[in-house]
Design an enzyme around this catalytic site. Sequence first.
Site, PDB file in Angstrom:
ATOM      1  N   GLN A   1       0.822  -1.217   0.000  1.00  0.00           N
ATOM      2  CA  GLN A   1       0.000   0.000   0.000  1.00  0.00           C
ATOM      3  C   GLN A   1       0.854   1.264   0.000  1.00  0.00           C
ATOM      4  OE1 GLN A   1      -0.326  -2.540   2.151  1.00  0.00           O
ATOM      5  NE2 GLN A   1      -2.471  -3.031   2.546  1.00  0.00           N
TER       6      GLN A   1
ATOM      7  N   ASP B   1      -5.426   1.406  13.276  1.00  0.00           N
ATOM      8  CA  ASP B   1      -6.673   0.659  13.105  1.00  0.00           C
ATOM      9  C   ASP B   1      -7.494   0.632  14.385  1.00  0.00           C
ATOM     10  OD1 ASP B   1      -4.798  -0.679  10.870  1.00  0.00           O
ATOM     11  OD2 ASP B   1      -6.912  -0.857  10.328  1.00  0.00           O
TER      12      ASP B   1
ATOM     13  N   LYS C   1      -1.161  -1.460  10.695  1.00  0.00           N
ATOM     14  CA  LYS C   1      -0.594  -2.357   9.678  1.00  0.00           C
ATOM     15  C   LYS C   1       0.704  -2.999  10.167  1.00  0.00           C
ATOM     16  CE  LYS C   1      -2.020  -2.781   6.307  1.00  0.00           C
ATOM     17  NZ  LYS C   1      -3.115  -3.746   6.207  1.00  0.00           N
TER      18      LYS C   1
END
Lengths: 362, 362
Positions: free
Chosen positions: A221, A262, A273
């Site tokens: 990402q 998160d 992550k």
Amino acid sequence: MDVYWDSMSNAPQLPAGFPAVVAWSSAGVRLLDQTRLPADEIYLDINNVADLEAAILRLSVRGAPAIGCAAAFGVVLIAREVPESLSGEALKKELDRRCDHLIEVRPTAVNLKWAVDRCRAVAHSQFAKNVSRTTLLLALESEAHAILEEDRRMCSAMGAHGATLLQQLLKGKKSATLMTHCNAGALATGGMGTALSVMYASQQAGLTLHVFADETRPLLQGARLTSWELARAGIDVTVICDNMAASVLRDRHPDMVVVGADRIAANGDTANKIGTYGLAILAKHHGVPFYVAAPYSTFDLTLKSGAEIPIEERKRSEISDQNGRLAVPDNAKVFNPAFDVTPAELIAGFITERGVLKPPFA
Amino acid sequence: MDVYWDSMSNAPQLPAGFPAVVAWSSAGVRLLDQTRLPADEIYLDINNVADLEAAILRLSVRGAPAIGCAAAFGVVLIAREVPESLSGEALKKELDRRCDHLIEVRPTAVNLKWAVDRCRAVAHSQFAKNVSRTTLLLALESEAHAILEEDRRMCSAMGAHGATLLQQLLKGKKSATLMTHCNAGALATGGMGTALSVMYASQQAGLTLHVFADETRPLLQGARLTSWELARAGIDVTVICDNMAASVLRDRHPDMVVVGADRIAANGDTANKIGTYGLAILAKHHGVPFYVAAPYSTFDLTLKSGAEIPIEERKRSEISDQNGRLAVPDNAKVFNPAFDVTPAELIAGFITERGVLKPPFA
């Protein structure tokens, strides 16, 4: 300092011409197809909820807040699609059924459920008033726009607080080197991102930035998305492999590492992550301040510490299959945790929409 | 303790049936084609030096010691190919020219030059004695075998010292969890490897091992090669992305991290594959001892410290091209250092063929 604006006119914003990740027109939802990045900038015009569900499932839109925004407009599509013939309890039941179906596309995406439930509640209150279908649609459209707009403001506020913080760290310097991991950017939200909002707001405040972006294995990402959106916004960005971060921290000594989150426990332990925890240790070792940027909605005060955060394991092929080429032999194992937990003591502060905070949170 | 054996009969060895990475028969050099791993175990039978050069160039054989062994047999091929019509100074000149050509295939591979020069010196001394072509070939073949055999012994000795060290660390435990980075194994040497020799020797000593192998971006030597050879030898191996090492160090607390080295300075600073430095910091943070396994030939005492070691940068496409898929947009930069330098203070010790050493080295 409170940087919640009445109007967005003076708030930090994405540079002019930056594409909308989620947008709405009478034709339906328009999504920037993130599966095509960074090679192609393609938009999906979606006019039915089945296509939207498919787009969410294949990660054309990803990032919890961005999924929430897209799903809010999805409820408008649902309300359009429910047969005209239905009314009363039958109408409500059918709309609920379709909303539940949308939520189940990505059951672990908290914002998806949150946004759908919020719009569903609007529908229910309209049903109670026995309004026309047109009124219902307008109310839902308005709610979805409100969700998108709130997200945009939240991101801008985080950016403003983060930019102020960065300027303090820079002590008059006008250029900064930053480092980030994964994608906590405009592509993941309805606005200018969480971690990357700090960069956009700092750029707008006149700082010259150079950003090192970890590629972020296994799904890349950072390489695919963070570098795309920063470069698109005219910010100087360099992609490195995750294992190069230590060298860059030593040799380039960034002014700040900033990442998204998160889930954040009451004591400040932060799930993000995979790779975030290691990066935080490396930052500490090199005396580089490590910040987490996240909205209030990411704080889960029902969790005392990070030990209570479950870590999802993802499938082997993300590591063993290198775009069609075997990278790990079948007789070797693979371990693929999606997240790790960074203990609060490695985190210099939390950049939120209400300012820079330190734990414990109450 | 000195574990240089007169015969290899009681030395640690690779498990029975483990393939030879470099072998020789009258037909020529046989190489295990590492470009085909881990998907296929294919051998190349090479009977001319042009094919050998091509194999070295495309990394069918890689790892400094393994290249050296292959190149030593390459000088036999050269001596076979030099026209029968040449003799005296003309013969010597032609052989030298072809040797120089072989060296230039990978100019930074120190062992390639070292092995070719060593064999070339044998040829020169044979020329001085004006021997027959058959005698020359036998002398060269014998020298190449000696180089391969020395490498094999060196690896076994490192393995024996490393296994003794590991058993000390285990304090009676019969199973161990280890972690490594990149490939410093049998595939990189003429023997059982450097870092991985510790694992093979420990297995032979009766320990049950579980190894975490960093995949090692960008070229994935850990995923493709280390996991292949450990699994091939019956050692339980789990591949992780480099950014998962911190989580594994915290949650599985390995007994030892052991890596190879490309160059070691007099003060113990160690250049090795990019990511080694970060892994050493993470090991330190978690109280896991971090060892470097390398033969004497890797120590470069002309270098006072790691600051004098140049760091080669490799090409963008190793990071931006994901087996044919664009992973980084063209308007973003890429930084791709091949190595990093781990300061001596992060290294618990150096496992060499003469024992476990600590700096400074003289």
